[in-house]
Design a protein around this motif. Structure first.
Motif, PDB file in Angstrom:
ATOM      1  N   ALA A 150       0.909  -1.306   0.029  1.00  0.00           N
ATOM      2  CA  ALA A 150      -0.007   0.055  -0.034  1.00  0.00           C
ATOM      3  C   ALA A 150       0.851   1.167  -0.063  1.00  0.00           C
ATOM      4  CB  ALA A 150      -0.862   0.047   1.109  1.00  0.00           C
ATOM      5  N   MET A 151       0.134   2.478   0.032  1.00  0.00           N
ATOM      6  CA  MET A 151       1.006   3.638  -0.035  1.00  0.00           C
ATOM      7  C   MET A 151       1.710   3.925   1.160  1.00  0.00           C
ATOM      8  SD  MET A 151       1.082   5.441  -3.280  1.00  0.00           S
ATOM      9  CE  MET A 151       1.043   7.199  -3.096  1.00  0.00           C
ATOM     10  N   ASN A 152       1.064   3.580   2.232  1.00  0.00           N
ATOM     11  CA  ASN A 152       1.517   3.808   3.441  1.00  0.00           C
ATOM     12  C   ASN A 152       0.976   2.628   4.702  1.00  0.00           C
ATOM     13  OD1 ASN A 152      -0.944   4.636   4.778  1.00  0.00           O
ATOM     14  ND2 ASN A 152      -0.867   6.425   3.347  1.00  0.00           N
ATOM     15  N   TYR A 153       1.682   2.780   5.758  1.00  0.00           N
ATOM     16  CA  TYR A 153       1.620   1.962   6.865  1.00  0.00           C
ATOM     17  C   TYR A 153       0.101   1.832   7.326  1.00  0.00           C
ATOM     18  CZ  TYR A 153       1.966  -0.835  11.221  1.00  0.00           C
ATOM     19  OH  TYR A 153       1.940  -1.777  12.069  1.00  0.00           O
ATOM     20  N   GLN A 154      -0.492   3.081   7.245  1.00  0.00           N
ATOM     21  CA  GLN A 154      -1.818   3.323   7.779  1.00  0.00           C
ATOM     22  C   GLN A 154      -2.849   2.358   6.791  1.00  0.00           C
ATOM     23  OE1 GLN A 154      -3.444   7.134   7.501  1.00  0.00           O
ATOM     24  NE2 GLN A 154      -5.313   6.426   9.107  1.00  0.00           N
ATOM     25  N   GLN A 183       5.006  -9.297   8.154  1.00  0.00           N
ATOM     26  CA  GLN A 183       6.151  -8.921   7.868  1.00  0.00           C
ATOM     27  C   GLN A 183       6.149  -7.853   6.933  1.00  0.00           C
ATOM     28  OE1 GLN A 183       8.283 -12.638   6.678  1.00  0.00           O
ATOM     29  NE2 GLN A 183       8.515 -13.286   8.895  1.00  0.00           N
ATOM     30  N   THR A 184       5.300  -7.940   6.004  1.00  0.00           N
ATOM     31  CA  THR A 184       5.003  -6.797   4.929  1.00  0.00           C
ATOM     32  C   THR A 184       4.689  -5.656   5.551  1.00  0.00           C
ATOM     33  OG1 THR A 184       4.337  -8.577   3.333  1.00  0.00           O
ATOM     34  CG2 THR A 184       3.763  -6.467   2.932  1.00  0.00           C
ATOM     35  N   LEU A 185       3.949  -5.621   6.630  1.00  0.00           N
ATOM     36  CA  LEU A 185       3.568  -4.454   7.454  1.00  0.00           C
ATOM     37  C   LEU A 185       5.091  -3.618   7.887  1.00  0.00           C
ATOM     38  CD1 LEU A 185       0.823  -5.496   9.712  1.00  0.00           C
ATOM     39  CD2 LEU A 185       0.547  -4.140   7.663  1.00  0.00           C
ATOM     40  N   GLU A 186       5.854  -4.381   8.190  1.00  0.00           N
ATOM     41  CA  GLU A 186       7.036  -3.859   8.695  1.00  0.00           C
ATOM     42  C   GLU A 186       7.956  -3.263   7.471  1.00  0.00           C
ATOM     43  OE1 GLU A 186       7.901  -3.653  11.653  1.00  0.00           O
ATOM     44  OE2 GLU A 186       5.997  -4.208  12.101  1.00  0.00           O
ATOM     45  N   VAL A 187       7.805  -3.858   6.332  1.00  0.00           N
ATOM     46  CA  VAL A 187       8.409  -3.263   4.940  1.00  0.00           C
ATOM     47  C   VAL A 187       7.746  -1.967   4.745  1.00  0.00           C
ATOM     48  CG1 VAL A 187       8.737  -3.533   2.615  1.00  0.00           C
ATOM     49  CG2 VAL A 187       8.894  -5.753   3.978  1.00  0.00           C
ATOM     50  N   VAL A 188       6.480  -1.931   4.873  1.00  0.00           N
ATOM     51  CA  VAL A 188       5.663  -0.652   4.570  1.00  0.00           C
ATOM     52  C   VAL A 188       6.030   0.340   5.810  1.00  0.00           C
ATOM     53  CG1 VAL A 188       3.425   0.667   4.239  1.00  0.00           C
ATOM     54  CG2 VAL A 188       3.726  -1.800   3.408  1.00  0.00           C
ATOM     55  N   LYS A 189       6.280   0.074   6.900  1.00  0.00           N
ATOM     56  CA  LYS A 189       6.624   0.864   8.069  1.00  0.00           C
ATOM     57  C   LYS A 189       7.985   1.547   7.989  1.00  0.00           C
ATOM     58  CE  LYS A 189       5.723  -0.179  12.309  1.00  0.00           C
ATOM     59  NZ  LYS A 189       5.501  -1.049  13.535  1.00  0.00           N
ATOM     60  N   THR A 190       8.981   0.781   7.343  1.00  0.00           N
ATOM     61  CA  THR A 190      10.620   1.030   6.903  1.00  0.00           C
ATOM     62  C   THR A 190      10.231   2.132   6.014  1.00  0.00           C
ATOM     63  OG1 THR A 190      11.212  -1.044   7.691  1.00  0.00           O
ATOM     64  CG2 THR A 190      12.582   0.302   6.337  1.00  0.00           C
ATOM     65  N   ILE A 191       9.412   1.978   4.906  1.00  0.00           N
ATOM     66  CA  ILE A 191       9.359   2.901   3.702  1.00  0.00           C
ATOM     67  C   ILE A 191       8.841   4.353   4.237  1.00  0.00           C
ATOM     68  CG2 ILE A 191       7.995   3.494   1.567  1.00  0.00           C
ATOM     69  CD1 ILE A 191       8.130   0.466   0.933  1.00  0.00           C
ATOM     70  N   ASP A 192       7.665   4.115   5.092  1.00  0.00           N
ATOM     71  CA  ASP A 192       7.196   5.391   5.956  1.00  0.00           C
ATOM     72  C   ASP A 192       8.404   6.057   6.607  1.00  0.00           C
ATOM     73  OD1 ASP A 192       4.810   4.855   4.831  1.00  0.00           O
ATOM     74  OD2 ASP A 192       3.864   4.519   6.846  1.00  0.00           O
ATOM     75  N   ASN A 193       9.124   5.316   7.215  1.00  0.00           N
ATOM     76  CA  ASN A 193      10.117   5.717   8.108  1.00  0.00           C
ATOM     77  C   ASN A 193      11.325   6.409   7.143  1.00  0.00           C
ATOM     78  OD1 ASN A 193       9.039   5.031  10.703  1.00  0.00           O
ATOM     79  ND2 ASN A 193      10.375   3.090  10.751  1.00  0.00           N
ATOM     80  N   CYS A 194      11.498   6.040   6.088  1.00  0.00           N
ATOM     81  CA  CYS A 194      12.525   6.577   5.162  1.00  0.00           C
ATOM     82  C   CYS A 194      11.952   8.007   4.683  1.00  0.00           C
ATOM     83  CB  CYS A 194      12.637   5.623   4.127  1.00  0.00           C
ATOM     84  SG  CYS A 194      13.689   4.171   4.452  1.00  0.00           S
ATOM     85  N   ILE A 195      10.689   7.740   4.194  1.00  0.00           N
ATOM     86  CA  ILE A 195      10.094   9.002   3.681  1.00  0.00           C
ATOM     87  C   ILE A 195      10.090  10.098   4.833  1.00  0.00           C
ATOM     88  CG2 ILE A 195       8.023  10.045   3.148  1.00  0.00           C
ATOM     89  CD1 ILE A 195       7.098   7.505   1.546  1.00  0.00           C
ATOM     90  N   GLU A 196       9.975   9.807   6.025  1.00  0.00           N
ATOM     91  CA  GLU A 196       9.937  11.032   7.067  1.00  0.00           C
ATOM     92  C   GLU A 196      11.224  11.361   7.420  1.00  0.00           C
ATOM     93  OE1 GLU A 196       9.078  11.043  12.142  1.00  0.00           O
ATOM     94  OE2 GLU A 196       8.438   9.436  10.683  1.00  0.00           O
ATOM     95  N   LYS A 197      12.324  10.568   7.153  1.00  0.00           N
ATOM     96  CA  LYS A 197      13.605  10.947   7.365  1.00  0.00           C
ATOM     97  C   LYS A 197      14.332  11.734   6.208  1.00  0.00           C
ATOM     98  CE  LYS A 197      13.974   8.724  11.283  1.00  0.00           C
ATOM     99  NZ  LYS A 197      14.431   9.433  12.893  1.00  0.00           N
TER     100      LYS A 197
END
Length: 344
Positions: A101-105, A324-338
């Motif tokens: 998805a586009m983001n973790y939410q 596990q895929t949720l953690e991939v999306v969460k990491t992408i979100d964190n990268c966008i934030e950083k």
């Protein structure tokens, strides 16, 4: 438990939907491709002729009229959420292209609905399923190189993307596109207990507005370090994958896996707590290492459709579980934030 053929549909007949998913479904005897959905009438006509399936210009109608067991979402990223929710609300199992998805939410809402409606969902992560990666995981599980503390993953190419994956409004960019592959692999290697994330991104040669250069550094709670480099403006390809453990290392490149490791190490060496070293010689371990170079065994590859059919019939667990895929999306979100690139 399902006894008959798995009645299957595809949303999106573009590159991956047509060139991979349709062909794979057709060659698996457990599945029956009965319906497809796409906005392009020519693609629908092609599918009707080749697979003799029902064709729809919207997925809502396909869901309503086709009595489907499983649907593959092979549409652009920004469409994944709503399509997945529609399918899960109808009680249909889902295979979705990466990223989920586009983001973790969005991803978490998909996960929750799948759980509540007792539906299976997996994300197609071909690099995790690839023979070379499965082979490397087996080597690591045998503790050949000891405890992993550092991993480098990389993709180098020179490619001026001019398609939808170069545009931010469609969820494009290398972070979401190739990043989904490599973040998934990296988390498998270093673990999911990420405490620090660094991300640099920029656009150099892409015709769109999304990133084509990405550098990610992840640190785990147990102080493992993981790095990902994605460079779409590089004529050289210096490396693909390095893994370091406290007893050796693994290199993957061009279909070969190189393993260098030692069985024993000089145990007599001791710390010298002094500023004076009489022999003026720099310390060096006397290690006799073993070097192995092995070709990738294609039989090690895992297949998403074989695994999904087995999961539906309760014969196996999903190789790529949604948590596990949720953690991939969460990491992408964190990268966008950083990254300042995404926060202009």
């Amino acid at each position: 438990m399902m006894q008959n053929k798995i009645r299957t549909g595809i949303i999106g007949l573009g590159r991956i939907g047509w060139n991979y998913h349709a062909k794979e479904i057709n060659r698996h005897s457990e599945y029956d491709l009965i319906a497809v959905s796409d906005k392009d009438k020519n693609k629908l006509a092609e599918a009707r002729k080749k697979y003799n399936c029902s064709c729809f210009d919207n997925h809502h109608q396909m869901i309503k009229e086709s009595n489907l067991d499983v649907v593959v979402i092979a549409s652009p990223t920004h469409m994944h959420f709503q399509m997945a929710m529609n399918l899960l609300e109808a009680g249909i199992h889902v295979i979705v292209e990466k990223p989920m998805a586009m983001n973790y939410q969005e991803a978490f809402k998909i996960f929750e609905l799948a759980e509540n409606n007792n539906c299976l969902i997996t994300v197609f992560q071909p690099r995790r399923l690839a023979a070379y990666f499965q082979q490397i995981l087996t080597i690591i599980e045998k503790n050949v190189i000891g405890n992993i503390f550092w991993v480098h993953l990389a993709h180098f190419d020179y490619c001026r993307r001019n398609d939808w994956q170069s545009l931010s409004k469609y969820g494009g960019g290398m972070l979401r596109n190739y990043g989904s592959h490599f973040i998934d692999q990296l988390l498998q290697l270093i673990g999911y207990d990420i405490i620090n994330t660094y991300c640099y991104a920029n656009k150099y040669i892409s015709l769109g507005d999304a990133d084509d250069i990405v550098k990610i550094v992840l640190q785990t709670e147990t102080n493992k370090l993981g790095e990902i480099t994605i460079n779409q403006a590089s004529l050289i390809k210096p490396y693909e994958l390095y893994i370091w453990g406290n007893k050796g290392s693994i290199k993957y490149s061009n279909g070969q896996i190189t393993i260098e490791y030692f069985d024993t190490i000089d145990a007599e060496i001791v710390l010298e707590d002094t500023l004076n070293r009489n022999d003026r010689i720099y310390p060096k371990d006397n290690i006799k290492s073993n070097l192995e170079i092995v070709n990738v065994d294609s039989k090690q590859e895992k297949n998403v459709y074989t695994n999904f059919a087995d999961a539906i019939n309760q014969k196996d667990k999903l190789i790529v579980p949604v948590k596990q895929t949720l953690e991939v999306v969460k990491t992408i979100d964190n990268c966008i934030e950083k990254s300042s690139f995404y926060n202009v």
